[in-house]
Design an enzyme around this catalytic site. Structure first.
Site, mmCIF file in Angstrom:
data_model
loop_
_atom_site.group_PDB
_atom_site.id
_atom_site.type_symbol
_atom_site.label_atom_id
_atom_site.label_comp_id
_atom_site.label_asym_id
_atom_site.label_seq_id
_atom_site.Cartn_x
_atom_site.Cartn_y
_atom_site.Cartn_z
ATOM 1 N N LYS A 110 10.619 -4.110 8.755
ATOM 2 C CA LYS A 110 9.484 -4.666 9.498
ATOM 3 C C LYS A 110 9.385 -6.177 9.309
ATOM 4 O O LYS A 110 9.221 -6.934 10.272
ATOM 5 C CB LYS A 110 8.201 -3.979 9.040
ATOM 6 C CG LYS A 110 6.911 -4.575 9.610
ATOM 7 C CD LYS A 110 6.145 -5.304 8.537
ATOM 8 C CE LYS A 110 4.777 -5.735 9.047
ATOM 9 N NZ LYS A 110 4.124 -6.698 8.132
ATOM 10 N N ASN A 111 9.502 -6.649 8.059
ATOM 11 C CA ASN A 111 9.341 -8.078 7.793
ATOM 12 C C ASN A 111 10.463 -8.918 8.397
ATOM 13 O O ASN A 111 10.257 -10.095 8.712
ATOM 14 C CB ASN A 111 9.249 -8.323 6.289
ATOM 15 C CG ASN A 111 7.926 -7.841 5.705
ATOM 16 O OD1 ASN A 111 6.922 -7.786 6.397
ATOM 17 N ND2 ASN A 111 7.937 -7.473 4.433
ATOM 18 N N ARG A 167 -0.160 -10.975 11.060
ATOM 19 C CA ARG A 167 0.084 -12.234 10.368
ATOM 20 C C ARG A 167 1.307 -12.982 10.890
ATOM 21 O O ARG A 167 1.300 -14.211 11.016
ATOM 22 C CB ARG A 167 0.256 -11.933 8.864
ATOM 23 C CG ARG A 167 0.486 -13.144 7.982
ATOM 24 C CD ARG A 167 -0.754 -13.992 7.863
ATOM 25 N NE ARG A 167 -0.564 -15.137 6.971
ATOM 26 C CZ ARG A 167 -1.430 -16.119 6.857
ATOM 27 N NH1 ARG A 167 -2.535 -16.109 7.562
ATOM 28 N NH2 ARG A 167 -1.206 -17.122 6.032
ATOM 29 N N CYS A 176 -3.387 -8.078 7.604
ATOM 30 C CA CYS A 176 -4.104 -7.403 6.523
ATOM 31 C C CYS A 176 -4.948 -8.407 5.741
ATOM 32 O O CYS A 176 -4.541 -9.544 5.511
ATOM 33 C CB CYS A 176 -3.124 -6.705 5.585
ATOM 34 S SG CYS A 176 -2.185 -5.381 6.374
ATOM 35 N N ARG A 224 -4.938 -16.733 2.726
ATOM 36 C CA ARG A 224 -3.530 -16.798 3.140
ATOM 37 C C ARG A 224 -3.311 -18.095 3.919
ATOM 38 O O ARG A 224 -3.126 -18.096 5.133
ATOM 39 C CB ARG A 224 -3.162 -15.573 3.991
ATOM 40 C CG ARG A 224 -3.500 -14.263 3.311
ATOM 41 C CD ARG A 224 -3.180 -13.042 4.158
ATOM 42 N NE ARG A 224 -1.752 -12.736 4.153
ATOM 43 C CZ ARG A 224 -1.222 -11.674 4.764
ATOM 44 N NH1 ARG A 224 -1.990 -10.844 5.435
ATOM 45 N NH2 ARG A 224 0.083 -11.455 4.713
ATOM 46 N N ILE A 275 -1.844 -21.649 5.504
ATOM 47 C CA ILE A 275 -0.564 -21.996 6.120
ATOM 48 C C ILE A 275 -0.238 -23.476 5.902
ATOM 49 O O ILE A 275 0.492 -24.082 6.675
ATOM 50 C CB ILE A 275 -0.563 -21.656 7.627
ATOM 51 C CG1 ILE A 275 -1.661 -22.436 8.365
ATOM 52 C CG2 ILE A 275 -0.720 -20.165 7.850
ATOM 53 C CD1 ILE A 275 -1.530 -22.355 9.872
ATOM 54 N N GLN A 315 1.673 -24.887 3.725
ATOM 55 C CA GLN A 315 3.091 -25.170 3.504
ATOM 56 C C GLN A 315 3.877 -25.172 4.819
ATOM 57 O O GLN A 315 4.843 -25.918 4.971
ATOM 58 C CB GLN A 315 3.689 -24.154 2.538
ATOM 59 C CG GLN A 315 3.127 -24.226 1.127
ATOM 60 C CD GLN A 315 3.383 -25.573 0.468
ATOM 61 O OE1 GLN A 315 4.528 -25.977 0.294
ATOM 62 N NE2 GLN A 315 2.319 -26.271 0.121
ATOM 63 N N ASP A 341 4.404 -5.935 -2.038
ATOM 64 C CA ASP A 341 4.254 -4.887 -1.028
ATOM 65 C C ASP A 341 4.499 -3.489 -1.588
ATOM 66 O O ASP A 341 4.314 -2.497 -0.881
ATOM 67 C CB ASP A 341 5.226 -5.129 0.141
ATOM 68 C CG ASP A 341 4.696 -6.171 1.113
ATOM 69 O OD1 ASP A 341 3.565 -6.647 0.914
ATOM 70 O OD2 ASP A 341 5.417 -6.503 2.073
ATOM 71 N N ILE A 392 0.472 -12.422 -6.429
ATOM 72 C CA ILE A 392 0.651 -12.962 -5.076
ATOM 73 C C ILE A 392 -0.676 -13.014 -4.309
ATOM 74 O O ILE A 392 -1.104 -14.067 -3.851
ATOM 75 C CB ILE A 392 1.683 -12.128 -4.282
ATOM 76 C CG1 ILE A 392 2.973 -11.913 -5.115
ATOM 77 C CG2 ILE A 392 1.999 -12.814 -2.963
ATOM 78 C CD1 ILE A 392 3.738 -13.153 -5.463
ATOM 79 N N ARG A 447 1.365 -0.260 11.778
ATOM 80 C CA ARG A 447 1.914 -1.610 11.900
ATOM 81 C C ARG A 447 3.281 -1.726 11.256
ATOM 82 O O ARG A 447 4.078 -2.588 11.656
ATOM 83 C CB ARG A 447 0.967 -2.624 11.242
ATOM 84 C CG ARG A 447 -0.296 -2.957 12.035
ATOM 85 C CD ARG A 447 -1.046 -4.114 11.399
ATOM 86 N NE ARG A 447 -0.107 -5.188 11.125
ATOM 87 C CZ ARG A 447 -0.030 -5.823 9.958
ATOM 88 N NH1 ARG A 447 -0.806 -5.496 8.965
ATOM 89 N NH2 ARG A 447 0.845 -6.804 9.800
#
Length: 437
Positions: free
Chosen positions: A32-33, A103, A127, A132, A134, A136, A316, A338, A408
């Site tokens: 998925k990622n 995301r 999620c 989270r 952004i 960077q 995860d 994380i 998802r």
């Protein structure tokens, strides 16, 4: 006589009758990622490409809708393979109603900035795992020469020309590493990313782009070098890497249920940190290179876990491992390094009889002899997978709601578990009030 149905609520739920050891074989789907990064990467191609081993999940389907809204032409060759023609991209404005659903929609920024020099994307959703940012990503785009503004629910980026440069990542960010790669592929000159993330799906994105004509070196290490090219032409087929998190989920299910599962279509090298913990809690692992067998016949042992960037134990997988620790002998601790809001699932496990105390980024698991079925709610994608495993090992019946999170990232998850012997079905839960007058 009149009958009125008021307040009808249509909900899907998974109903699981627990207590069955899982046995058999399961084929692991594409990652998925990797898929949600490779799909927007196709926007960099002035041509056609085919992507196979694509997981048939809701995030992928939504991404295809976004790509089509930008002018891409997509043909489904089968449920796990598509051909994409991104020759004529007609828009650089991605729709907010779609990008807010997950995301990884932020990868559109790097791709369209690199291909068109302009992009407007709705703020990404996904999620709720805590903050989270952004920053960077933005730092990388600006270092390459882009102007970025954030406001009114949108991210806008423009650049007359992107020029390669050296970029040091202040934190090891998977998303930012991929996004900077996407923006750099067509930039002028050479870009070097230091302190880059090293996850397998970053390597997969780089391999995909190289197959299409890019020049990316060092993916999988903490220094990645991208030599800009003038054009990606495509005309190739690429198969997405197997999903290490789906594989890990079934490994956990084998141990938790005292079962015996062989996982097909996986890369065991990617599973080393998970395998180490599976062995530590008492599971037996047989590694065959492209498949792996996991089985366990006794109550699992306690273990301590700290999530870390790859090759450390993946964040995860911590909720799935939490199910094992909740029924393990002794007291275990998970430190989540994380995401600060990743322990929401522990409240649901406690409804099932677990004894978990979670505070901040630490959770203490006092192992109990058994879990009991209860109505529970998935708070995120991986929490949903953990609750399925919990339902399979629990005594009695478990009902799991908020299935949109699970859909998802897991393809045909109830069917895969059912084929291993789990008693699990997806049903509609219609709550209606009936009045007569």
């Amino acid at each position: 006589l009149y009958i009125y149905f008021l307040g009808g609520i249509h909900l899907e739920k998974l109903v699981i009758t627990g207590g069955t050891p899982l046995k058999g074989e399961v084929k692991i789907s594409g990652a998925k990622n990797a898929a949600v990064a490779i799909l927007p990467a196709t926007l960099l191609i002035n041509g056609v490409c085919t992507i196979s081993n694509l997981p048939n999940i809701s995030d992928v389907k939504i991404y295809c809708e976004i790509l089509e809204s930008l002018g891409a032409k997509i043909s489904w060759n089968n449920p796990n393979e598509i051909t994409i023609d991104t020759t004529n991209i007609t828009s650089t404005d991605a729709p907010l109603d779609l990008t807010r659903k997950f995301r990884a929609s932020y990868y559109i920024i790097g791709s369209l900035l690199g291909r068109k020099g302009s992009v407007k994307v709705g703020m990404p959703g996904g999620c709720k795992l805590g903050a989270r940012p952004i920053d960077q990503h933005i730092k990388g785009f600006e270092a390459l020469g882009a102007s970025v503004t954030v406001g009114q629910g949108n991210i806008c980026a423009t650049a007359k020309k992107l020029t390669g440069t050296s970029i040091y990542m202040d934190i090891t960010s998977v998303g930012a590493t991929i996004n900077i790669i996407l923006a750099s592929v067509l930039a002028e000159g050479t870009t070097i990313i230091d302190n880059a993330a090293k996850e397998p799906h970053i390597v997969d994105v780089a391999n995909f782009l190289n197959t299409m004509g890019a020049d990316i070196r060092g993916a999988g290490t903490d220094t990645i070098k991208i030599n800009g090219v003038k054009e990606l032409v495509g005309n190739a087929t690429y198969s997405i890497v197997p999903d290490q998190i789906e594989a890990g989920t079934f490994m956990v299910a084998a141990v938790a249920s005292k079962g015996d599962i062989t996982l097909k279509n996986c890369i065991t090298k990617h599973l080393e940190s998970i395998t180490a913990k599976i062995i530590e809690v008492g599971g037996i692992v047989e590694d065959f290179g492209d498949s792996i067998r996991v089985y366990c016949k006794k109550r699992p042992h306690k273990a301590n876990i700290k999530t870390l960037p790859y090759p450390g134990f993946p964040t995860d997988m911590q909720s799935q491992m939490g199910v094992i620790l909740s029924i393990a002998e002794g007291t275990s601790i998970i430190n989540e390094s994380i995401w600060e809001s990743r322990f929401q699932y522990t409240e649901e496990l406690n409804k099932m009889g677990a004894k978990i105390t979670a505070q901040g980024k630490t959770a203490i698991f006092e192992g109990v002899n058994e879990l009991n079925g209860a109505p529970v709610y998935a708070s995120d994608l991986r929490a949903g997978a953990a609750l399925i495993v919990a339902g399979i090992v629990a005594k009695g019946t478990t009902e799991i709601y908020n299935l949109e999170y699970i859909d998802r990232g897991y393809e045909n998850i109830e069917e895969k578990f059912r084929n291993l012997g789990a008693k699990i079905i997806r049903v509609n839960d219609d709550e209606k009030e009936e009045y007569t007058c």
